[in-house]
Design a protein around this motif. Structure first.
Motif, PDB file in Angstrom:
ATOM      1  N   THR A 198       0.827  -1.202   0.000  1.00  0.00           N
ATOM      2  CA  THR A 198       0.000   0.000   0.000  1.00  0.00           C
ATOM      3  C   THR A 198       0.860   1.250   0.000  1.00  0.00           C
ATOM      4  O   THR A 198       0.598   2.198  -0.743  1.00  0.00           O
ATOM      5  N   TRP A 199       1.901   1.271   0.828  1.00  0.00           N
ATOM      6  CA  TRP A 199       2.789   2.429   0.865  1.00  0.00           C
ATOM      7  C   TRP A 199       3.526   2.604  -0.449  1.00  0.00           C
ATOM      8  O   TRP A 199       3.699   3.730  -0.929  1.00  0.00           O
ATOM      9  N   ILE A 200       3.963   1.503  -1.053  1.00  0.00           N
ATOM     10  CA  ILE A 200       4.683   1.591  -2.325  1.00  0.00           C
ATOM     11  C   ILE A 200       3.770   2.141  -3.412  1.00  0.00           C
ATOM     12  O   ILE A 200       4.162   3.038  -4.176  1.00  0.00           O
ATOM     13  N   ILE A 201       2.541   1.653  -3.486  1.00  0.00           N
ATOM     14  CA  ILE A 201       1.590   2.147  -4.486  1.00  0.00           C
ATOM     15  C   ILE A 201       1.315   3.627  -4.268  1.00  0.00           C
ATOM     16  O   ILE A 201       1.309   4.425  -5.210  1.00  0.00           O
ATOM     17  N   PHE A 202       1.109   4.028  -3.018  1.00  0.00           N
ATOM     18  CA  PHE A 202       0.828   5.424  -2.702  1.00  0.00           C
ATOM     19  C   PHE A 202       2.007   6.328  -3.074  1.00  0.00           C
ATOM     20  O   PHE A 202       1.819   7.373  -3.712  1.00  0.00           O
TER      21      PHE A 202
END
Length: 119
Positions: free
Chosen positions: A35-39
């Protein structure tokens, strides 16, 4: 072969295709690394796209041309930001929801926004 000679099978109560995000051992408030990488990739892509889009200006004295050029720059930036955000949202939701459901939801949101803009 009778039951007392059979080896005990390793069984689990959760199915093999059970989503890792819905696993009860993980707290709901703790985001996944994905999730953090996508964001961060989505925010970085939008910032980089904005820097390239609004980068250079020409020094001609044509005020109408400058106004039209800046309007197209803003339009392309908004469309590009929505495309990047939409792709990031699809990638993030694909972990929790099936792809056909996501596509139908996007078509519904597009249809709703068209109706709102026409009205």
């Amino acid at each position: 072969m009778n039951d007392d000679k059979a080896e005990a099978a390793e069984t689990s109560m959760t199915p093999a295709n059970y989503a890792a995000a819905a696993h009860p051992r993980r707290p709901w408030w703790k985001p996944y690394r994905r999730t953090w990488i996508i964001f961060l990739v989505a925010i970085g892509s939008i910032a980089l796209f904005g820097a390239f889009n609004f980068g250079g200006r020409d020094s001609s004295g044509d005020a109408a041309g400058q106004g039209l050029a800046s309007a197209f720059e803003a339009l392309f930036f908004i469309v590009g930001a929505f495309v990047i955000g939409g792709v990031a949202l699809i990638i993030w939701l694909s972990r929790y929801v099936r792809i056909p459901t996501i596509v139908m939801g996007i078509f519904g949101l597009v249809a709703l926004s068209v109706l709102v803009l026409i009205w």
